[in-house]
Each structure stands twice: as C-alpha cells, then as structure tokens.
Design a protein around this motif. Structure first.
Motif, PDB file in Angstrom:
ATOM      1  N   PHE A 273       0.832  -1.207   0.000  1.00 28.47           N
ATOM      2  CA  PHE A 273       0.000   0.000   0.000  1.00 28.47           C
ATOM      3  C   PHE A 273       0.866   1.257   0.000  1.00 28.47           C
ATOM      4  CE2 PHE A 273      -2.512   3.351   2.040  1.00 28.47           C
ATOM      5  CZ  PHE A 273      -3.637   3.343   1.225  1.00 28.47           C
ATOM      6  N   HIS A 274       1.917   1.259   0.805  1.00 30.29           N
ATOM      7  CA  HIS A 274       2.792   2.439   0.853  1.00 30.29           C
ATOM      8  C   HIS A 274       3.520   2.635  -0.473  1.00 30.29           C
ATOM      9  CE1 HIS A 274       2.099   3.670   4.937  1.00 30.29           C
ATOM     10  NE2 HIS A 274       2.310   2.451   5.391  1.00 30.29           N
ATOM     11  N   ALA A 275       3.844   1.540  -1.147  1.00 33.01           N
ATOM     12  CA  ALA A 275       4.475   1.669  -2.464  1.00 33.01           C
ATOM     13  C   ALA A 275       3.514   2.326  -3.448  1.00 33.01           C
ATOM     14  CB  ALA A 275       4.899   0.287  -2.971  1.00 33.01           C
ATOM     15  N   MET A 276       2.240   1.980  -3.334  1.00 37.61           N
ATOM     16  CA  MET A 276       1.233   2.586  -4.202  1.00 37.61           C
ATOM     17  C   MET A 276       1.059   4.068  -3.867  1.00 37.61           C
ATOM     18  SD  MET A 276      -2.549   1.118  -5.038  1.00 37.61           S
ATOM     19  CE  MET A 276      -2.940   0.966  -3.302  1.00 37.61           C
ATOM     20  N   LYS A 277       1.094   4.413  -2.586  1.00 39.98           N
ATOM     21  CA  LYS A 277       1.024   5.823  -2.184  1.00 39.98           C
ATOM     22  C   LYS A 277       2.195   6.613  -2.762  1.00 39.98           C
ATOM     23  CE  LYS A 277       0.279   7.111   2.058  1.00 39.98           C
ATOM     24  NZ  LYS A 277       0.317   7.139   3.542  1.00 39.98           N
ATOM     25  N   ASP A 278       3.372   6.031  -2.676  1.00 39.53           N
ATOM     26  CA  ASP A 278       4.556   6.710  -3.220  1.00 39.53           C
ATOM     27  C   ASP A 278       4.402   6.947  -4.718  1.00 39.53           C
ATOM     28  OD1 ASP A 278       5.749   6.736  -0.736  1.00 39.53           O
ATOM     29  OD2 ASP A 278       6.966   4.950  -1.097  1.00 39.53           O
ATOM     30  N   ASP A 279       3.886   5.946  -5.420  1.00 38.07           N
ATOM     31  CA  ASP A 279       3.715   6.065  -6.867  1.00 38.07           C
ATOM     32  C   ASP A 279       2.706   7.168  -7.194  1.00 38.07           C
ATOM     33  OD1 ASP A 279       4.190   5.281  -9.548  1.00 38.07           O
ATOM     34  OD2 ASP A 279       2.375   4.064  -9.546  1.00 38.07           O
ATOM     35  N   LEU A 280       1.622   7.215  -6.442  1.00 43.56           N
ATOM     36  CA  LEU A 280       0.616   8.248  -6.694  1.00 43.56           C
ATOM     37  C   LEU A 280       1.181   9.635  -6.383  1.00 43.56           C
ATOM     38  CD1 LEU A 280      -3.131   8.119  -6.258  1.00 43.56           C
ATOM     39  CD2 LEU A 280      -1.955  10.027  -5.191  1.00 43.56           C
ATOM     40  N   ALA A 306      -5.047  12.648  -9.934  1.00 42.67           N
ATOM     41  CA  ALA A 306      -4.953  11.331  -9.292  1.00 42.67           C
ATOM     42  C   ALA A 306      -5.942  10.350  -9.909  1.00 42.67           C
ATOM     43  CB  ALA A 306      -5.193  11.456  -7.793  1.00 42.67           C
ATOM     44  N   ALA A 307      -7.164  10.820 -10.200  1.00 42.25           N
ATOM     45  CA  ALA A 307      -8.219   9.940 -10.700  1.00 42.25           C
ATOM     46  C   ALA A 307      -7.854   9.290 -12.025  1.00 42.25           C
ATOM     47  CB  ALA A 307      -9.520  10.717 -10.835  1.00 42.25           C
ATOM     48  N   ILE A 308      -7.095   9.990 -12.867  1.00 45.50           N
ATOM     49  CA  ILE A 308      -6.763   9.456 -14.197  1.00 45.50           C
ATOM     50  C   ILE A 308      -5.357   8.868 -14.252  1.00 45.50           C
ATOM     51  CG2 ILE A 308      -8.315  11.087 -15.341  1.00 45.50           C
ATOM     52  CD1 ILE A 308      -5.851  12.740 -16.127  1.00 45.50           C
ATOM     53  N   LEU A 309      -4.671   8.872 -13.121  1.00 44.74           N
ATOM     54  CA  LEU A 309      -3.278   8.440 -13.098  1.00 44.74           C
ATOM     55  C   LEU A 309      -3.182   6.912 -13.104  1.00 44.74           C
ATOM     56  CD1 LEU A 309      -0.381   9.663 -12.776  1.00 44.74           C
ATOM     57  CD2 LEU A 309      -0.611   9.150 -10.338  1.00 44.74           C
ATOM     58  N   PRO A 310      -2.468   6.318 -14.067  1.00 45.72           N
ATOM     59  CA  PRO A 310      -2.227   4.874 -14.028  1.00 45.72           C
ATOM     60  C   PRO A 310      -1.151   4.576 -12.986  1.00 45.72           C
ATOM     61  CG  PRO A 310      -1.150   5.824 -15.944  1.00 45.72           C
ATOM     62  CD  PRO A 310      -1.914   6.946 -15.287  1.00 45.72           C
ATOM     63  N   LEU A 311      -1.454   3.684 -12.058  1.00 45.67           N
ATOM     64  CA  LEU A 311      -0.517   3.373 -10.988  1.00 45.67           C
ATOM     65  C   LEU A 311       0.200   2.056 -11.260  1.00 45.67           C
ATOM     66  CD1 LEU A 311      -2.640   4.320  -7.843  1.00 45.67           C
ATOM     67  CD2 LEU A 311      -0.872   5.667  -8.965  1.00 45.67           C
ATOM     68  N   SER A 312       1.422   1.964 -10.782  1.00 51.21           N
ATOM     69  CA  SER A 312       2.179   0.721 -10.946  1.00 51.21           C
ATOM     70  C   SER A 312       3.038   0.412  -9.731  1.00 51.21           C
ATOM     71  CB  SER A 312       3.084   0.814 -12.186  1.00 51.21           C
ATOM     72  OG  SER A 312       3.982   1.918 -12.067  1.00 51.21           O
ATOM     73  N   PHE A 319      -5.748  -4.790 -10.628  1.00 54.27           N
ATOM     74  CA  PHE A 319      -7.165  -5.072 -10.483  1.00 54.27           C
ATOM     75  C   PHE A 319      -7.935  -3.749 -10.545  1.00 54.27           C
ATOM     76  CE2 PHE A 319      -5.177  -8.448  -7.736  1.00 54.27           C
ATOM     77  CZ  PHE A 319      -5.287  -9.446  -8.691  1.00 54.27           C
ATOM     78  N   SER A 320      -8.455  -3.430 -11.715  1.00 58.46           N
ATOM     79  CA  SER A 320      -9.090  -2.124 -11.915  1.00 58.46           C
ATOM     80  C   SER A 320     -10.349  -1.952 -11.084  1.00 58.46           C
ATOM     81  CB  SER A 320      -9.424  -1.922 -13.399  1.00 58.46           C
ATOM     82  OG  SER A 320     -10.300  -2.946 -13.859  1.00 58.46           O
TER      83      SER A 320
END
Length: 348
Positions: A273-280, A306-312, A319-320
């Motif tokens: 989750f924190h990795a996803m936060k960092d990416d966003l 943020a809403a349109i940002l593709p996260l990785s 999982f969209s």
C-alpha cells in the motif's frame, strides 16, 4: 477446556482460544474477566483507547462501569457474560473493536506455542469447522475468525444467532505471487484460494479526528481561501460545498478500506500500500505545486490528476475494480495527512 455452549459467537471464540494464548509468558490472564481485558488490550491498535464523543452516549452509568481503556463504557459484570457467550457485544463497542483490530497482533500470540499444542488446537477448532490446511496457517485462521465475529457484531448481527453458517472453512491464500491472482464475484482469487475483499467503511457521522484531523483542516483552509471567509467545520460551508466535503471524506474512507484489505489479505500488504502511495505522490506532486487562485482549485486539480493516473507501485493496481478513482483521491487525502501534500501552505 470449557464446553463452548454459549449462544453468541464471541463466547465460543474466547472459550477455544483462552487455553492457548493466556498465561504469564503472554501476559494474558487465565481468569475469564481478566482474559477479556488483557486479550483485547493486546490485539487492538493503540488508538482504540481514544474514546469518541459519539460512543460516550452508550456508556453504562453503573458503579461497576469501566472508565478507561479499550473496554471503556462497558459494565465490568458484562465481561464474563461476553466470555460465556450469553450476551452479544454491543454494536457500538463491536464497531470500535472491528475498526481497531490488529490481526498481526492476534497472530503473534501463537509465536511461542509448541507444535504439539498447536496440533491439539487445530483439532479442537475443527469441531466448529474452523479449518486451517496446516499448523502455520492456524494463527491467520484464528485472526480471520475473530475479524468475522466483530464485523458481524458491528453490523448488529451474530454468526451463531442469526443463522449464518458458523465460520465455514477459511479460504486461505496459497503461497502464490499476487500477480497470478484475479478478481471475480467480490473476491480476490489466488490459485485455489479466495478471500473476500471487504466493503470500505462508511465515514462516521462525526469525524474521527485521530485519523482525519490534518486532511480536514487542510480542506477547510482550502474552502476558506475560496469563499473568503473563516471555515472551522463542515457546518460553516454552503450546501454545495457540504456535499463536496462529504464526498471527500468518503474518498478518504475508500482509501482506508483499501489499506485495511491489503493489510489483512496480502502478505506485506502495508508495504504494498505504501508503495502505491509513493507512486501516486510522484504522479500528482507537480500538479499540486503549480500556481492556483486558491487552495480549493489546487485540491481539485490534484484530485482530478490522481483519478486518471495509471498506478504501478503495487501489483494490486492490476485489479481495476479495486483501485478506482475514489481510492486514488482518498490516497491524496492520506498524503495530506502525511504532510507530503498541502492545499494551503502554513506560511500563506
């Protein structure tokens, strides 16, 4: 072991678990009342001791009422009744416990239990259809069992009384990479295993300032700049902005629900989750730092990005149906809580 003949599910849980987690080495009393106090004090997050004004209206007025700690507001004489399964945990207290349950703490109580004792415990749990495929999965099965009990009580239900099939065999995750999984029918599937992906919690009627104070203060400052008037709370806003304010709180709890699911279901879920936060953050920080007429414009521009940002940053983002625009916007508010983003500078 006491015979688990209580009416309510929490009593059956306590009866089965007490012989294996109580004792001097784990600091949990073997006596029923002491067990209830010690066990829940150990397994709940520290913030659970912060009593809310909303729940104080439920507090017992009896002389034997507990005034502090995780059981604040409960009559001491009810602790044994909860243990014996002859009284259901009140909905308001179950909601507190459910929100603050730390499954990792539950599982840690089994760290120093011998193989023979765990094997016996595994056989005992099988009597009530709590089945772990191996001893090493037993702590996870127990923590999930308690999670299900508290979730039902928080919804004013009980796994036994309301006719829910009493804890069917847990669908525990196989040791497979998350990237091999898929989502269908509201569950995260990995190999032969499937785990329910919980619905995000609804925002409490009154904000929980232990977790919401910073991002709400920033949002109120943003509205104040836009409206050119002082805003101390939601009540100071016009109707249109109140609805928007409520939506933002909903987004925050969407993100919080995602965090809890990842923590409870996925190995190293907090790290993911924190990795996803960092990416966003990396995807929105430049937008947030641009020049705007006011803090509200900055907030809305950042949330839209943020809403349109593709996260990785995490494999869960594949999982969209899980990481949607609402969760991404909510993570922005979490980043404000972390003081990594701000809508209005303290120097302004």
């Amino acid at each position: 072991m006491d015979k688990p003949n209580g009416t309510y599910a929490l009593g059956v849980f306590c009866t089965f678990v007490r012989p294996y987690v109580s004792g001097e080495s784990r600091g949990i009393s073997t006596q029923k009342k002491g067990f209830m106090k010690d066990f829940f004090d150990v397994i709940l997050e520290s913030s659970a001791t912060d009593t809310s004004d909303v729940n104080k209206r439920h507090y017992s007025k009896a002389k034997t009422a507990i005034n502090e700690g995780v059981w604040a507001g409960i009559n001491q004489t009810d602790l044994v009744k909860f243990f014996n399964g002859c009284r259901k945990l009140p909905q308001w207290k179950a909601s507190e416990f459910f929100q603050h349950l730390d499954k990792a703490r539950v599982e840690s109580l089994f760290d120093d239990i011998g193989i023979d004792a765990l094997s016996q415990f595994q056989r005992c749990l099988g009597q009530v259809n709590i089945k772990a495929p191996s001893i090493d999965k037993l702590p996870s099965a127990v923590s999930t069992w308690l999670f299900e009990i508290l979730e039902a009580n928080a919804d004013n239900r009980d796994l036994l009384v309301d006719g829910t099939a009493f804890q069917p065999e847990f669908e525990l995750l196989d040791d497979l990479p998350l990237a091999e999984g898929h989502i269908s029918s509201g569950k995260l599937h990995l190999g032969r295993s499937a785990v329910a992906w919980r619905k995000s919690p609804s925002p409490p009627e009154s904000p929980d300032f232990n977790v919401e104070r910073t991002y709400l203060a920033q949002m109120e400052s943003a509205y104040a700049e836009h409206l050119h008037r002082q805003i101390r709370s939601r009540d100071d806003l016009p109707d249109r902005q109140r609805k928007e304010y409520d939506r933002q709180r909903g987004y925050f709890y969407n993100a919080e629900g995602l965090r809890r699911n990842m923590r409870d279901v996925i190995d190293d879920g907090e790290t993911e989750f924190h990795a996803m936060k960092d990416d966003l953050y990396d995807g929105v920080c430049d937008v947030c730092n641009e020049e705007y007429d006011d803090g509200l414009a900055r907030m809305l521009a950042t949330l839209n990005q943020a809403a349109i940002l593709p996260l990785s940053g995490s494999v869960i983002t594949r999982f969209s149906t899980i990481v949607k625009a609402a969760e991404k916007k909510g993570i922005c508010h979490m980043l404000v809580n972390d003081t990594r983003l701000e809508w209005v500078s303290a120097d302004e």
